[in-house]
Write a protein that holds these residues in place. Sequence first.
Motif, PDB file in Angstrom:
ATOM      1  N   LYS A  87       0.854  -1.191   0.000  1.00 37.72           N
ATOM      2  CA  LYS A  87       0.000   0.000   0.000  1.00 37.72           C
ATOM      3  C   LYS A  87       0.885   1.234   0.000  1.00 37.72           C
ATOM      4  N   ASP A  88       0.680   2.100  -0.975  1.00 43.03           N
ATOM      5  CA  ASP A  88       1.444   3.343  -1.089  1.00 43.03           C
ATOM      6  C   ASP A  88       2.949   3.089  -1.093  1.00 43.03           C
ATOM      7  N   GLU A  90      -7.563  -6.864  -1.615  1.00 43.88           N
ATOM      8  CA  GLU A  90      -8.169  -5.582  -1.983  1.00 43.88           C
ATOM      9  C   GLU A  90      -9.210  -5.820  -3.066  1.00 43.88           C
ATOM     10  N   ARG A  91     -10.356  -5.140  -2.953  1.00 40.82           N
ATOM     11  CA  ARG A  91     -11.403  -5.278  -3.965  1.00 40.82           C
ATOM     12  C   ARG A  91     -12.139  -3.947  -4.081  1.00 40.82           C
ATOM     13  N   ASN A  92     -12.131  -3.393  -5.274  1.00 40.25           N
ATOM     14  CA  ASN A  92     -12.855  -2.144  -5.563  1.00 40.25           C
ATOM     15  C   ASN A  92     -12.474  -1.013  -4.616  1.00 40.25           C
ATOM     16  N   GLY A  93     -11.169  -0.889  -4.365  1.00 38.87           N
ATOM     17  CA  GLY A  93     -10.662   0.215  -3.559  1.00 38.87           C
ATOM     18  C   GLY A  93     -10.806   0.046  -2.064  1.00 38.87           C
ATOM     19  N   ARG A  94     -11.300  -1.117  -1.627  1.00 40.80           N
ATOM     20  CA  ARG A  94     -11.425  -1.382  -0.199  1.00 40.80           C
ATOM     21  C   ARG A  94     -10.610  -2.631   0.167  1.00 40.80           C
ATOM     22  N   TYR A  95     -10.123  -2.625   1.388  1.00 40.92           N
ATOM     23  CA  TYR A  95      -9.366  -3.781   1.877  1.00 40.92           C
ATOM     24  C   TYR A  95     -10.289  -4.695   2.681  1.00 40.92           C
ATOM     25  N   SER A 131     -10.604   0.765   5.065  1.00 38.63           N
ATOM     26  CA  SER A 131     -10.160   1.672   3.998  1.00 38.63           C
ATOM     27  C   SER A 131      -8.675   1.972   4.092  1.00 38.63           C
ATOM     28  N   ASP A 132      -8.062   1.644   5.240  1.00 42.61           N
ATOM     29  CA  ASP A 132      -6.665   2.045   5.446  1.00 42.61           C
ATOM     30  C   ASP A 132      -5.781   0.973   6.083  1.00 42.61           C
ATOM     31  N   ARG A 187     -13.634  -5.415   6.986  1.00 41.14           N
ATOM     32  CA  ARG A 187     -13.411  -4.450   5.909  1.00 41.14           C
ATOM     33  C   ARG A 187     -12.705  -3.218   6.450  1.00 41.14           C
TER      34      ARG A 187
END
Length: 462
Positions: A75-76, A142-147, A168-169, A166
């Motif tokens: 991530k990043d 990760e799926r569709n911008g969510r973890y 987001s970060d 679920r």
Amino acid sequence: MGEYGWINDPNGFVQYKGSYHLFYQHYPYLPQWGPMQWGHARSRDLIKWEYLPIALAPDESYDSGGCFSGSAVEKDGLLYLMYTGHVTTGPDTSNHYVQTQNLAVSEDGVRFVKHESNPVIGLRQIPEGASLKDFRDPKVFERNGRYYVVIGSNDGRGRGQILLYRSSDLKAWTYVGVMAKGGEELGDNWECPDFFSIGESDFLMFSPQRMPPQGRDYHNLHSTVYMRGRWDEESGVFHSEGYTPMDQGFDFYAPQSTLDDRGRRIVVGWMDMWESEMPTQNGHQWAGAMTLPREMVVEGGQVRFRPVEEIESYREREFALRDVELDGETVLETRGDSYELEAVFDVGDAGDAGSAERFGLKLRVGDGEETELSYSPREGVFSLDRSRSGVGPGGVRETAVPLRGGKLKLRAFVDRSSVEVFLQDGEKVMTARIYPGSGSLGIAAFSEGQCKLESLRKWDIR
């Protein structure tokens, strides 16, 4: 195998900054299970690995009993490890414990720092009706911008299940629900879950503990299966079409997968089994190994497992035969203790008079030892027999596999303490640890009745 000491489950299997990273459960001080650390190896080609420093060790209040299994995600530009912190809470360490989920992060993929907000999924986030102690082995995707993360568990009443969260970060997690749950036929606890998609199909892979035998399958203490089906992202529920064993041999457990930059879904498993004798512990000071990395593919609607093609670049000194008529045993004019072998047997119509009742190969032969791979055309059953393979556990494993046009194709990888057999281009796989003497190097083909060895190719593995 590990550099020294004990290893079990593969962890954090990922491709990061051009290299494959494989972490693993590791106790470096003795060749036996102990408070778990995360060993670490890195490879460019999945075959030749270099050892890196220990990635995680139990040094915090939330993981004082061990850094148990988990996964890795980028991530990043940073590499995150998510793992289970194990803490013993009483004198009976087999029953008195709790488990939470934690993060560690690295800028270079080698040195990891545990996150200040650990545990990121704590005891209060275990849902009602789930085990309050068996809560482990997070696998992030990760799926569709969510973890999301799948976590192995049970319902406290003898049925395994997988919990879904679920985020987001990667730091703040919300419980979604029970992703999948089994009955008594699927064991009493589910470990090491993994979720991924291949083409249009979703797959849930996990290791049920104490799964009862079903026909020829699931005769090990613990098993590993995959479910194929459809995942509903909003509800979090996985709708399964059934379950299938990942490996029909003796020694395959806790596999983990990764998706590489070539779009391959690659799986690695621990090549041993709990509560099974491991002769390398005595005198050799190591225990535990990983399988060859296997690509999981779907062809013509069927799931297959194949060794990654990179192993072919390690072939040397080819030995080949064609159209050998078999009726009895034929000793091959080649030997070895670390090699790849491909063979195609042709029995034609299994009902013909004089056709083979049984045929196959004997590997690591010598001094009364042999590992036998055999096929019964009438039954349509392939057997792996390690009863005479040397020291260590014996036994036989069987699996049904049909001939194709009267032919059986097998591809075997043999090492000093293992054999992995891929049948009919990966329709079935059978894995076993074997411990023959160093002088047991012979190879033989045999048939009880008439059979043709259409082709055989063998390469030493450099």
